[in-house]
Design a protein around this motif. Structure first.
Motif, PDB file in Angstrom:
ATOM      1  N   ALA A 159      28.773   5.698  19.374  1.00 30.07           N
ATOM      2  CA  ALA A 159      27.468   5.974  18.819  1.00 30.07           C
ATOM      3  C   ALA A 159      26.939   5.153  17.687  1.00 30.07           C
TER       4      ALA A 159
ATOM      5  N   GLU B 249      22.114   7.943  15.874  1.00 23.80           N
ATOM      6  CA  GLU B 249      22.060   8.748  17.087  1.00 23.80           C
ATOM      7  C   GLU B 249      22.884  10.135  16.591  1.00 23.80           C
TER       8      GLU B 249
ATOM      9  N   LYS C 266      17.947  15.007  24.569  1.00 21.47           N
ATOM     10  CA  LYS C 266      19.142  14.876  25.268  1.00 21.47           C
ATOM     11  C   LYS C 266      20.529  14.405  24.560  1.00 21.47           C
TER      12      LYS C 266
ATOM     13  N   CYS D 138      25.730  13.511  19.234  1.00 21.23           N
ATOM     14  CA  CYS D 138      25.260  12.126  19.639  1.00 21.23           C
ATOM     15  C   CYS D 138      24.177  12.337  20.644  1.00 21.23           C
ATOM     16  N   LYS D 139      23.091  11.994  20.074  1.00 20.46           N
ATOM     17  CA  LYS D 139      21.709  12.197  20.944  1.00 20.46           C
ATOM     18  C   LYS D 139      21.586  10.735  21.808  1.00 20.46           C
ATOM     19  N   GLU D 140      20.931  10.629  22.865  1.00 24.76           N
ATOM     20  CA  GLU D 140      20.611   9.801  23.607  1.00 24.76           C
ATOM     21  C   GLU D 140      20.113   8.711  22.780  1.00 24.76           C
ATOM     22  N   HIS D 141      18.749   8.908  22.211  1.00 24.33           N
ATOM     23  CA  HIS D 141      18.202   8.063  21.203  1.00 24.33           C
ATOM     24  C   HIS D 141      17.583   8.917  19.903  1.00 24.33           C
TER      25      HIS D 141
ATOM     26  N   ARG E 141      24.202  13.221  24.456  1.00 22.05           N
ATOM     27  CA  ARG E 141      25.051  12.131  25.338  1.00 22.05           C
ATOM     28  C   ARG E 141      26.860  12.781  24.981  1.00 22.05           C
ATOM     29  N   TRP E 142      26.940  13.172  24.009  1.00 25.72           N
ATOM     30  CA  TRP E 142      28.291  13.746  23.779  1.00 25.72           C
ATOM     31  C   TRP E 142      28.287  14.649  22.729  1.00 25.72           C
ATOM     32  N   HIS E 143      29.039  15.562  22.373  1.00 25.94           N
ATOM     33  CA  HIS E 143      29.308  16.382  21.075  1.00 25.94           C
ATOM     34  C   HIS E 143      30.701  16.991  20.883  1.00 25.94           C
TER      35      HIS E 143
ATOM     36  N   LEU F  35      34.244   7.629  22.661  1.00 23.91           N
ATOM     37  CA  LEU F  35      33.045   8.214  22.700  1.00 23.91           C
ATOM     38  C   LEU F  35      32.459   6.988  21.487  1.00 23.91           C
TER      39      LEU F  35
END
Length: 100
Positions: free
Chosen positions: A41, A45, A67, A59-62, A69-71, A39
């Motif tokens: 980031a 993010e 959105k 971790c957000k997309e932007h 991306r992962w957590h 992962l």
């Protein structure tokens, strides 16, 4: 300016192990050993959300978008340590850039 490395056991029944690399240029790398997940980031993010004895690292997309991306879930103590490492890395990078 050196990267910092930590190993954490993630809370939950699976007892997954995460190797974390904090890179002072503003990046975080997480490798979940048992799942062979890598992962990545940028610091901007990342968000920490505390809930009981665990803290969710998201971790957000932007930055600013919803959105995900992962957590991963971390023990509160591990999350605090990681947050301090990130803060120290940001300060170290800022000092280096000012000196240039």
């Amino acid at each position: 300016m050196l990267a910092e490395y930590r190993k954490f056991t993630l809370p939950g029944k699976a007892h997954l192990h995460a190797s974390v690399k904090v890179i002072p240029t503003g990046e975080l790398e997480v490798f979940i050993k048992e799942k062979h997940d890598e992962l990545h980031a940028d610091f901007d993010e990342l968000c920490f959300y505390s809930c009981g004895r665990n803290t969710e690292l998201i971790c957000k997309e932007h930055a600013g978008q919803d959105k995900v991306r992962w957590h991963i879930d971390l023990a509160n103590e591990d999350a605090r340590e990681l947050a301090k490492l990130i803060e120290s890395a940001e300060e170290e990078f800022e000092i280096l850039m000012r000196d240039l």
